[in-house]
Design an enzyme around this catalytic site. Structure first.
Site, PDB file in Angstrom:
ATOM      1  N   HIS A 181       0.844  -1.194   0.000  1.00  0.00           N
ATOM      2  CA  HIS A 181       0.000   0.000   0.000  1.00  0.00           C
ATOM      3  C   HIS A 181       0.879   1.243   0.000  1.00  0.00           C
ATOM      4  CE1 HIS A 181       0.752  -0.612   4.277  1.00  0.00           C
ATOM      5  NE2 HIS A 181       0.125   0.493   4.610  1.00  0.00           N
ATOM      6  N   HIS A 214       1.273   3.909   2.062  1.00  0.00           N
ATOM      7  CA  HIS A 214       1.736   4.662   3.237  1.00  0.00           C
ATOM      8  C   HIS A 214       3.268   4.808   3.253  1.00  0.00           C
ATOM      9  CE1 HIS A 214      -2.246   3.731   5.515  1.00  0.00           C
ATOM     10  NE2 HIS A 214      -2.328   4.808   4.760  1.00  0.00           N
ATOM     11  N   ASP A 253       5.583   4.854   5.473  1.00  0.00           N
ATOM     12  CA  ASP A 253       6.480   3.961   6.227  1.00  0.00           C
ATOM     13  C   ASP A 253       6.728   2.644   5.486  1.00  0.00           C
ATOM     14  OD1 ASP A 253       3.727   3.495   6.831  1.00  0.00           O
ATOM     15  OD2 ASP A 253       4.278   2.295   8.581  1.00  0.00           O
ATOM     16  N   HIS A 254       5.969   2.372   4.426  1.00  0.00           N
ATOM     17  CA  HIS A 254       6.161   1.160   3.616  1.00  0.00           C
ATOM     18  C   HIS A 254       6.807   1.454   2.264  1.00  0.00           C
ATOM     19  CE1 HIS A 254       3.589  -1.471   6.198  1.00  0.00           C
ATOM     20  NE2 HIS A 254       3.181  -0.276   6.581  1.00  0.00           N
ATOM     21  N   HIS A 311      -7.582  -1.645   5.093  1.00  0.00           N
ATOM     22  CA  HIS A 311      -6.701  -0.647   5.718  1.00  0.00           C
ATOM     23  C   HIS A 311      -6.601   0.551   4.776  1.00  0.00           C
ATOM     24  CE1 HIS A 311      -3.302   0.959   7.937  1.00  0.00           C
ATOM     25  NE2 HIS A 311      -2.535   0.898   6.856  1.00  0.00           N
ATOM     26  N   ASP A 330      -0.385  -4.245   5.890  1.00  0.00           N
ATOM     27  CA  ASP A 330      -1.121  -3.817   7.090  1.00  0.00           C
ATOM     28  C   ASP A 330      -2.564  -4.339   7.107  1.00  0.00           C
ATOM     29  OD1 ASP A 330       1.186  -2.554   7.721  1.00  0.00           O
ATOM     30  OD2 ASP A 330       0.380  -0.510   7.696  1.00  0.00           O
ATOM     31  N   HIS A 340       4.108  -4.997  10.355  1.00  0.00           N
ATOM     32  CA  HIS A 340       4.585  -4.351  11.587  1.00  0.00           C
ATOM     33  C   HIS A 340       4.743  -5.382  12.703  1.00  0.00           C
ATOM     34  CE1 HIS A 340       4.027  -0.007  10.624  1.00  0.00           C
ATOM     35  NE2 HIS A 340       3.057  -0.451   9.831  1.00  0.00           N
TER      36      HIS A 340
END
Ligand code: ZN
Length: 248
Positions: free
Chosen positions: A52, A54, A56-57, A107, A126, A164
């Site tokens: 996805h 985001h 942080d990914h 998500h 996620d 995570h």
């Protein structure tokens, strides 16, 4: 196919996949650690696979794409440096392995998982975590529940690699719902030991999640009794579990 777990940020996981001389990274949180692995293993990076969009990914996407010329693949046009938009059921080849795209919205609305049927492993981003599931940011709980069920329907011995390290916190929440679940009590203590030893709780398996993850257990009598929802639909139970987790 070999999988190398790369911890990133405070609790993110990236996964470096090697098949022969080709490599891919699932969720490139950090370019440097991936470039280092390319060097060490003398492989060429064919893909960044993004579950996805985001940050942080995907923080490493742009650098990896520029430095290696790899494709950046995902299901969402918002993904940083995306080169190839893929759809549900598409197949990606890495060495002699096949990686299937599974749409798992919930998500985020264009979230995907990457599934290797032959190797029996799935990268869930996620959507699913150890003993938990992702927050609903762009979809309703019905959507997420059907994605979670899609992952639940994979063979029991499928390894689940999640995005995570939330397993311990998720076990603590799950124990408020199912305090007497012996498998869950055991999982919490196993997880504590792994983390104390500097190890990871990823991957788990579909089977372990079926035994301990409340979001896989919406038909459990004990859970329904605890929620006082014996006669509700599984979807309603799922929504209530998710609502309570948001408040936990
Ligand atoms: Zn996310």
């Amino acid at each position: 196919m070999e999988v190398i777990i790369i911890p990133a940020n405070t609790d993110n996981y990236s996964y470096f996949l090697i098949d022969g001389i080709e490599a891919a990274v699932v969720d490139a949180s950090n370019a440097d650690s991936v470039l280092e692995l390319i060097d060490i293993h003398k492989v060429s990076l064919k893909y960044v696979l993004s579950t996805h969009y985001h940050d942080d990914h995907t923080s490493g996407n742009s650098t990896l794409q520029t430095r290696t010329g790899c494709k950046v693949i995902g299901g969402d046009s918002r993904i940083s440096a995306l080169t190839d938009l893929v759809n549900d059921y598409e197949t990606i080849s890495l060495g002699s392995s096949q990686i299937n795209v599974l749409a798992t919205p919930g998500h985020t609305k264009n979230q995907v998982a990457f599934y290797c049927a032959k190797e029996k492993m799935v990268f869930t981003g996620d959507t699913l975590f150890g003993a938990g599931c992702g927050r609903l940011l762009e979809c309703d709980s019905e959507r997420m529940f059907s994605s979670v069920n899609r992952l639940r329907s994979l063979p029991d011995n499928t390894k689940m690699y999640f995005g995570h390290e939330y397993t311990l916190d998720n076990c603590n929440y799950a124990l408020t719902i199912e305090p007497d679940n012996a498998d869950l009590i055991q999982r919490k203590s196993d997880t504590e030991k792994l983390l104390n030893d500097g190890l990871f709780s990823t991957p788990s398996t579909v089977k372990i999640e079926k035994m301990t993850n409340p979001f896989f257990r919406t038909n459990s009598e004990a859970i329904r009794e605890m929620l006082n929802m014996q006669h509700h639909s599984s979807n309603q139970v799922f929504a209530e579990l998710r609502r309570r987790k948001d408040l936990f």
